[in-house]
Design an enzyme around this catalytic site. Structure first.
Site, short mmCIF file in Angstrom:
data_model
loop_
_atom_site.label_atom_id
_atom_site.label_comp_id
_atom_site.label_asym_id
_atom_site.label_seq_id
_atom_site.Cartn_x
_atom_site.Cartn_y
_atom_site.Cartn_z
N ASP A 1 0.82 -1.21 0.00
CA ASP A 1 0.00 0.00 0.00
C ASP A 1 0.85 1.26 0.00
O ASP A 1 2.06 1.22 0.28
CB ASP A 1 -0.86 0.04 1.26
N TYR B 1 6.24 -10.10 6.86
CA TYR B 1 6.05 -8.66 7.06
C TYR B 1 6.51 -8.30 8.45
O TYR B 1 6.44 -9.12 9.36
CB TYR B 1 4.57 -8.27 6.94
#
Lengths: 259, 259
Positions: free
Chosen positions: B52, B110
């Site tokens: 994002d 992540y």
């Protein structure tokens, strides 16, 4: 009249140095702008020293005089909420009127960081000079040891220096290797214009094998800027700390220094 | 036709995400622009997944097809010399034509980073979410353990998710505290839209004492986005690594992961 002393950290990337200049944004300019809003007074802040364009500070110190009655514990929050996010006030305290951030300082520490390896690290690129080829850190460490002590540092200052004396004392100089990054720390009673950057430019030439580590004493003794290496890039340099009396170091910074 | 696979790190601060968008600069857009200059071909790159706006990558993977005969060891240097300094190609290799950066990926990791304490750190401010008040990391760690394993993660994905199945497997989830920074690592076979950020927003509510750690199993089982906390800010999130086969991890990255 009150004398307020603050510690401030900044990412110098976007600034034309600490001190107000005719052109460009400066750390001092940003802080004074916010102090005017907070107090209604045209305040001039006094830093422990300048930092050049692109140089950072983990913990710079400045003081200023004010009539404002803002409680000391409110200053940092009040400034931080109005300052850009690359300048952060870490602490504020009230001092005797004779405290002066530059004249009262006993020791200062700078750090210069070099990353070796094929590519820079995107996350630390603004705070490390990237040196593509490997450096001989043992030779650099050996050369570095010669700057410790009291010396005339004319070799390692800009020819534009306006100081009467170029004699300074380096109490400690150490080179710490962390993976691909070489951090060099200098602690001294004062630093001449461009001194750390010219020492580092010389150390890099030594690390590249282009100057011999054993030549360092004669380079220093020559008191001749032309004997030194080039001035290293600004962005690898960080003003690490300014020390007054040991009891003056805020606890959090003392902890960071130990960590 | 050649299939070139690259690893890339980027500081996502200035970008509207990895994938090309109608508006704003993107990582993909910058890379494809340089590939056009280098090869003369209009190349479309395929990432292992999107990130994002504002999300970073320590090691994202993408591949593309080309007729170019540029030797594989020249690609990274050629791209880096033309890319902006917040995008760095770390490695390039030639793969079989059937290799696909997304479909061939086995695991992804992540990291989400939170700094607690009064003030943000200026040097890491773009890579850590700043949380003013302390967080109960033991409660967060306890809640985090419940996401490990195969689950339907509907609770923890955007209601705008278009995926047919919300079942994913988290192989490992760990919370590491380094001084004032809490790093949370998630390794899984795939991640839904906003999944890590919504889990982190929920963990922060748990760390604040506003949601009980013991409620995590029922929140997850509800398959209801409204039971979770808010979506955490983008800038604390970094795509840490993408794994294919163990033999496929470039040596330098494997070393960094061990370090």
């Amino acid at each position: 009249m009150r004398n307020i002393c603050m510690t401030v950290s900044y990412d110098g990337t976007a600034y034309n140095g600490f001190q107000i200049q005719p052109k460009g944004r400066t750390i001092q300019g940003e802080i004074e702008k916010v102090l005017l809003i907070l107090t209604g007074e045209t305040i001039k802040i006094h830093g422990s020293g300048r930092t050049d364009a692109g140089v950072h500070a983990r913990s710079q110190v400045f003081h200023f005089h004010t009539e404002s009655q803002i409680p000391v514990e409110r200053w940092a929050i009040a400034l931080n909420s109005r300052l850009p996010d690359d300048i952060v006030i870490l602490s504020a305290e009230e001092k005797h009127l004779d405290f002066h951030s530059r004249r009262s300082a006993k020791r200062k520490t700078y750090r210069y960081s070099i990353r070796t390896g094929k590519y820079p690290n995107v996350f630390t690129r603004h705070f490390e000079f990237h040196h593509y080829s490997p450096l001989n850190t043992e030779a650099m460490r050996s050369a570095l040891s010669h700057v410790i002590g009291e010396h005339d540092f004319t070799t390692f200052t800009s020819i534009h220096s306006t100081k009467q004396s170029h004699v300074r004392t380096i109490y400690e100089a150490k080179l710490v290797v962390e993976d691909d990054v070489i951090h060099t720390y200098f602690t001294g009673n004062g630093f001449l214009y461009n001194m750390v950057r010219i020492i580092m430019g010389t150390l890099m030439k030594i690390g590249e094998g282009k100057i011999k580590a054993d030549d360092m004493p004669s380079i220093l003794a020559a008191c001749d800027r032309s004997k030194a290496g080039p001035k290293a890039m600004a962005h690898g340099l960080t003003l690490w700390s300014v020390e007054y009396e040991f009891t003056d170091i805020p606890v959090t910074l003392a902890e960071q220094a130990r960590g």
